[in-house]
Design a protein around this motif. Structure first.
Motif, PDB file in Angstrom:
ATOM      1  N   ARG A  38       0.895  -1.527   0.155  1.00  0.00           N
ATOM      2  CA  ARG A  38      -0.053   0.127  -0.112  1.00  0.00           C
ATOM      3  C   ARG A  38       1.179   1.611  -0.308  1.00  0.00           C
ATOM      4  O   ARG A  38       1.888   1.053   0.977  1.00  0.00           O
ATOM      5  CB  ARG A  38      -0.345  -0.078   1.409  1.00  0.00           C
ATOM      6  N   GLN A  39      -0.186   2.681  -0.631  1.00  0.00           N
ATOM      7  CA  GLN A  39       0.663   3.887  -0.409  1.00  0.00           C
ATOM      8  C   GLN A  39       0.129   4.380  -0.579  1.00  0.00           C
ATOM      9  O   GLN A  39      -0.844   4.672  -0.662  1.00  0.00           O
ATOM     10  CB  GLN A  39       1.956   4.003  -2.016  1.00  0.00           C
ATOM     11  N   ARG A  45       5.873   3.170  -0.833  1.00  0.00           N
ATOM     12  CA  ARG A  45       4.956   1.892  -0.937  1.00  0.00           C
ATOM     13  C   ARG A  45       5.575   1.483   0.457  1.00  0.00           C
ATOM     14  O   ARG A  45       6.604   0.871   0.678  1.00  0.00           O
ATOM     15  CB  ARG A  45       5.348   0.779  -1.945  1.00  0.00           C
ATOM     16  N   TYR A  95      -2.051  -2.092  -3.747  1.00  0.00           N
ATOM     17  CA  TYR A  95      -1.837  -2.504  -5.194  1.00  0.00           C
ATOM     18  C   TYR A  95      -1.360  -4.121  -4.652  1.00  0.00           C
ATOM     19  O   TYR A  95      -0.802  -4.739  -3.506  1.00  0.00           O
ATOM     20  CB  TYR A  95      -0.168  -2.128  -5.111  1.00  0.00           C
ATOM     21  N   GLY A 120      -3.854  -0.397  -8.581  1.00  0.00           N
ATOM     22  CA  GLY A 120      -3.919  -0.457  -7.321  1.00  0.00           C
ATOM     23  C   GLY A 120      -5.901  -0.107  -6.919  1.00  0.00           C
ATOM     24  O   GLY A 120      -6.115  -0.110  -8.410  1.00  0.00           O
TER      25      GLY A 120
END
Length: 127
Positions: A38-39, A45, A95, A120
């Motif tokens: 995840r970001q 990230r 993602y 994503g």
């Protein structure tokens, strides 16, 4: 070549749940270990969870242990991330990724070790 498509993101209140899916193309899905990253805005990230090709081994970052569960269905070429007890700090673009290498936890934590990525899906947790 593996193509990955995430779905299931959305807006949820704190304490709620979401289930993300990652659908993969190609016949070789079952030979890939898979990961979730995840970001968040302005952040790098980060690793969330990973699962071995067979599904027998799973790995989590400490902040989601006990709340998130990663699973896969190789017959459906799909990986899942069940997210419970969501917190505002879980807000990010999530993602999925695939790697052809079978290894251990340390390897799966590294985003650079993955060969394929999805586009994503946004998860937003309101307080």
């Amino acid at each position: 070549q593996v193509q990955l498509v995430e779905s299931g993101g959305g807006l949820v209140q704190a304490g709620g749940s979401l289930r993300l899916s990652c659908a993969a193309s190609g016949r070789t899905f079952s030979t890939y270990a898979m990961g979730w990253f995840r970001q968040a805005p302005g952040k790098e990230r980060e690793f969330v969870a990973a699962i071995s090709w067979s599904g027998s081994n799973t790995y989590y970052t400490d902040s989601v242990k006990g709340r998130f569960t990663v699973s896969r269905d190789n017959a459906k070429n799909t990986m899942y991330l069940q997210m419970n007890s969501l917190k505002p700090e879980d807000t990010a673009v999530y993602y999925c990724a695939a790697t052809a290498t079978s290894s251990g936890a340390t390897y799966y934590y590294g985003a650079l070790n993955y060969d394929y990525w999805g586009q994503g899906t946004q998860v937003t947790v309101s307080s």
